[in-house]
Write an enzyme that holds these catalytic residues in place. Structure first.
Site, PDB file in Angstrom:
ATOM      1  N   SER A 278     -17.608  -7.137  -3.124  1.00  0.00           N
ATOM      2  CA  SER A 278     -17.259  -6.644  -4.861  1.00  0.00           C
ATOM      3  C   SER A 278     -16.255  -7.500  -4.991  1.00  0.00           C
ATOM      4  O   SER A 278     -15.420  -7.798  -4.154  1.00  0.00           O
ATOM      5  CB  SER A 278     -17.043  -5.135  -4.808  1.00  0.00           C
ATOM      6  N   ASP A 279     -16.136  -7.511  -6.278  1.00  0.00           N
ATOM      7  CA  ASP A 279     -14.722  -8.154  -6.792  1.00  0.00           C
ATOM      8  C   ASP A 279     -13.744  -6.834  -6.739  1.00  0.00           C
ATOM      9  O   ASP A 279     -14.332  -5.669  -6.479  1.00  0.00           O
ATOM     10  CB  ASP A 279     -14.847  -8.729  -8.151  1.00  0.00           C
ATOM     11  N   TYR A 280     -12.650  -7.135  -6.960  1.00  0.00           N
ATOM     12  CA  TYR A 280     -11.478  -6.176  -6.888  1.00  0.00           C
ATOM     13  C   TYR A 280     -11.714  -4.879  -7.833  1.00  0.00           C
ATOM     14  O   TYR A 280     -11.936  -5.095  -8.948  1.00  0.00           O
ATOM     15  CB  TYR A 280     -10.403  -6.716  -7.257  1.00  0.00           C
ATOM     16  N   THR A 281     -12.235  -3.761  -6.998  1.00  0.00           N
ATOM     17  CA  THR A 281     -12.403  -2.177  -7.918  1.00  0.00           C
ATOM     18  C   THR A 281     -13.870  -2.809  -8.753  1.00  0.00           C
ATOM     19  O   THR A 281     -14.100  -1.734  -9.576  1.00  0.00           O
ATOM     20  CB  THR A 281     -11.455  -1.731  -8.549  1.00  0.00           C
ATOM     21  N   SER A 282     -14.740  -3.765  -8.517  1.00  0.00           N
ATOM     22  CA  SER A 282     -15.659  -3.876  -9.405  1.00  0.00           C
ATOM     23  C   SER A 282     -16.833  -2.909  -9.486  1.00  0.00           C
ATOM     24  O   SER A 282     -17.494  -2.339 -10.341  1.00  0.00           O
ATOM     25  CB  SER A 282     -16.204  -5.339  -9.550  1.00  0.00           C
TER      26      SER A 282
END
Ligand code: BGC
Length: 739
Positions: A278-282
């Protein structure tokens, strides 16, 4: 027990030592793993830093020991990664090594031009070389994985992250994506100097509404497939090992919870076998998107949609086990995710030796090697674009008595390496423009004034700047954006050169109506230079050129190197024209060439439709002429190819490089096609007076697109074709594709 398993798995070999391939080894290992340990592989946390480097945060140490952590970001250096790896290998039941990832975007220590700049070299070899060097340096500091390349195509200069991509074109962006992957991953991932690449941000992140970061994206499937997906597909074809799901929603479905793009397209259609992070906390952000009711729901959606690893979101760590036990997430999905992540670790050779990337000698001897710095200088020069050169203002003669260098970026060593410069040194290592020009001039030839800051409103330095400009025989302004004004979360609604710099330019011109003024620009996006084109003679776009940027700029200013870069993104006349890109559609009311202002046509009443600087534009200190266009046949059979060629002559007085571009236009189709499409390019070295014939092969493969039923194919009919120095030309030739 722990040691016995380690011994059995990795030394004795009775479980996996006799296995023939990694898949079998992964399966053998997974047979020993609990559900919680498998989930642990899908969890990534961030390293912590003190003054000198990464430290093992208490929580991270605990999570690793418990088998709840499979990968780390922002943790590197031999010491930092060894401390963490030791816990994973020696203090966990199965001793599974950690994976260390970091944003190595345009260099790790030796910094190359920002990616948008690098793309302007149109030089695939240079893209590959720069990412190879980045991988050398990063892997020598314990890293296994970079979150690059960003292959998001973008036609949105307001979006700060346009600086991280390869511009607006599908074909060029796809070729560049492949070159990055090749450079980072090399030909054998088990070599300790190769790292996993990551195609990000999947998908359509670059089309955020109004250029605002993280914003909504709405687009038809045709545009998605024809424009935004191909660079990602190219990365898959080049063997990219990982993907990153993006922050944005796409047609109402956030891309980190999007089964259609992640499972149906990426896995089923393309057969991608690596893992998706995932992207950062996506995944957490599925909640504020209004797509998940709470964090538990977000974890469920993320894994079910096909996101294999949760970057720092803590959701898989805390909720996935219960979700599997409750039957809300199939265990098979967790198994698949874990299998893919372990496979990457096997490919990297981490099970043979978890410390193989951790080597003091390599760490000490790899960064900033002289050959890396030389390459960075060469690449920075090739990435700069000479946008304008009236009155032959450039190159400057070394014999000019006095040159005034003015602007907030003349002596800069901080912004010059760009926004996402990994561990690039912002204090002392980068060569400023001032240092660069000092290689060419004696101190008594140089006049300097800062004039103003990039953003502050204080004009108290104007007087000195104007005064030295008046004493000089030529003037060079070094201005632009600060590095933090592009990149993530750096969208702008105003594309002008920021602050009071434009005022200073105006005042300097007023004070020196007859002197040659050159504007050297550092910036991370296309700017609105509509005023400056009239105020200065030459404009040299150097982007943020990296560690050797100042030296490369001086090489260009004094003609030691001839500029060769060309724009990979359109420069608009003003922000109101955005989005503006070379391969737009014709509309039902295109403007007549002989009367662009005609009423009730698709135009503006205040500015022309045309660009300020077109995609593909870039000047040289020499001139190139194109002649003798030929096409091998007027008809193209479904299984055949035709050849188009042109003779390019260096008709000026210096040796140089020319980027020759092939464009086509599918005149009539079941869905409308862009007015121009780049389909090939070649970078030619031509000595002065020399001519070369450039030939492009075209097959129907090059002409295919997705129609309204999402079928990929070519439609017979007439196509226009041209070989040109930029996208700013009119077609004169055609050929026909037969049934
Ligand atoms: C960015 C990614 C980056 C990640 C890890 C995110 O904010 O969107 O491009 O790889 O952070 O640093």
């Amino acid at each position: 027990m722990r040691k016995i398993i380690f011994f059995i798995l990795f030394i004795n070999g009775s479980f996996i030592g006799f296995a023939q391939n990694y898949e079998v080894k992964v399966d053998s290992l997974m047979n020993l793993m609990t559900l919680q340990e498998k989930i642990g592989q899908t969890v990534m946390y961030s390293g912590r830093w003190d003054q000198t480097g990464p430290i093992v945060g208490t929580d991270n140490g605990k999570y690793i020991r418990e088998g709840n952590l499979g990968a780390m970001l922002n943790a590197f250096s031999v010491k930092g990664t060894r401390d963490l790896q030791k816990i994973a290998v020696e203090e966990t039941r199965l001793g599974i090594p950690l994976l260390f990832g970091y944003d190595v975007i345009h260099g790790h220590r030796t910094i190359f031009p920002i990616n948008l700049g690098l793309s302007a070299s149109w030089d695939l070899k240079m893209v590959e070389e720069s990412s190879r060097i980045a991988a050398e340096e990063a892997s020598a500091e314990g890293l296994h994985w970079t979150f690059a390349p960003m292959v998001d195509l973008s036609r949105e200069p307001r979006w700060g992250r346009i600086s991280e991509g390869a511009g607006e074109d599908v074909y060029l962006g796809s070729e560049i994506a492949k070159a990055y992957v090749k450079g980072f991953q090399g030909d054998d991932l088990s070599k300790p100097n190769t790292i996993l690449a990551c195609a990000k941000h999947y998908v359509a992140y670059g089309a955020a509404q109004a250029g605002r970061d993280y914003h909504t994206v709405n687009m038809g499937e045709g545009e998605l497939r024809n424009v935004y997906l191909p660079p990602f597909k190219a990365a898959v074809d080049a063997g990219v090992e990982t993907f990153m799901s993006a922050f944005n929603e796409l047609n109402g479905v956030p891309t980190s919870g999007n089964k259609f793009t992640l499972r149906d397209i990426l896995r089923e259609e393309w057969g991608f076998e690596g893992f998706v992070v995932s992207d950062y906390t996506s995944i957490n952000e599925l909640v504020p998107h209004g797509f998940a009711k709470d964090s538990i729901d977000a974890a469920r959606i993320g894994m079910n949609a096909g996101v294999d690893m949760d970057m720092v979101g803590k959701l898989y760590h805390h909720f996935l086990e219960d979700l599997v036990k409750e039957g809300k997430v199939p265990e098979a999905y967790v198994n698949d995710a874990c299998r893919r992540i372990l496979l990457a670790k096997f490919k990297l050779g981490l099970f043979d030796n978890p410390y193989r990337y951790i080597n003091e000698e390599r760490e000490n001897t790899t960064k900033y090697k002289p050959e890396f710095l030389d390459k960075a200088r060469e690449i920075a020069a090739a990435s700069s674009v000479l946008l304008q050169n009236k009155n032959e203002a450039l190159p400057l003669s070394k014999d000019i008595k006095k040159i005034a260098f003015i602007g907030p970026l003349v002596k800069d060593e901080y912004d010059i390496i760009g926004n996402w410069a990994a561990k690039g040194d912002r204090k002392g290592k980068a060569v400023s423009v001032y240092e660069g020009i000092s290689e060419y001039l004696n101190p008594n030839q140089i006049l300097y004034a800062k004039g103003c800051e990039i953003l502050k409103d204080d004009d108290s330095g104007f007087e000195e700047a104007i005064s030295i400009s008046e004493q000089a025989d030529a003037i060079v302004l070094v201005m632009g954006e600060g590095h933090h004004m592009s990149g993530e979360a750096a969208s702008r609604t105003n594309l002008k050169i920021p602050g009071i710099q434009p005022e200073l330019i105006k005042k300097i011109r007023e004070a020196n109506p007859n002197k040659k003024i050159t504007l050297v620009l550092m910036n991370g996006r296309p700017l609105n230079l509509s005023n400056e084109v009239d105020l200065v003679d030459a404009i040299l776009e150097i982007w943020f050129p990296g560690t050797m940027g100042g030296a490369a700029t001086a090489d260009l200013l004094f003609g030691e190197v001839n500029p060769s870069g060309k724009l990979t993104v359109t420069f608009p006349r003003n922000v109101g024209q955005v989005p503006i890109y070379y391969n737009m559609k014709n509309t039902g009311r295109p403007i007549p060439e002989d009367n662009p202002k005609e009423d009730y046509k698709s135009n503006y009443i205040d500015v022309p439709n045309t660009t300020l600087f077109a995609f593909g534009h870039g000047l040289s200190y020499t001139t190139f002429t194109y002649s003798d266009f030929r096409i091998s046949s007027q008809t193209l059979n479904p299984n055949g190819t035709i050849e188009a060629s042109v003779t390019v002559t260096n008709s000026g007085n210096r040796d140089g490089h020319e980027i020759v571009q092939l464009y086509i236009h599918d005149k009539v189709a079941s869905v409308t096609r862009p007015v121009k499409e780049l389909k090939g390019f070649q970078k030619l070295a031509l000595k002065k007076g020399e001519s070369k014939t450039v030939t492009f092969k075209i097959s129907v493969e090059d002409l295919k697109f997705y129609n309204s039923e999402m079928k990929y194919g070519v439609e017979p009919g007439e196509f226009e074709i041209a070989i040109a120095p930029s996208s700013d030309f009119r077609f004169k030739h055609t050929f026909n594709v037969l049934d």
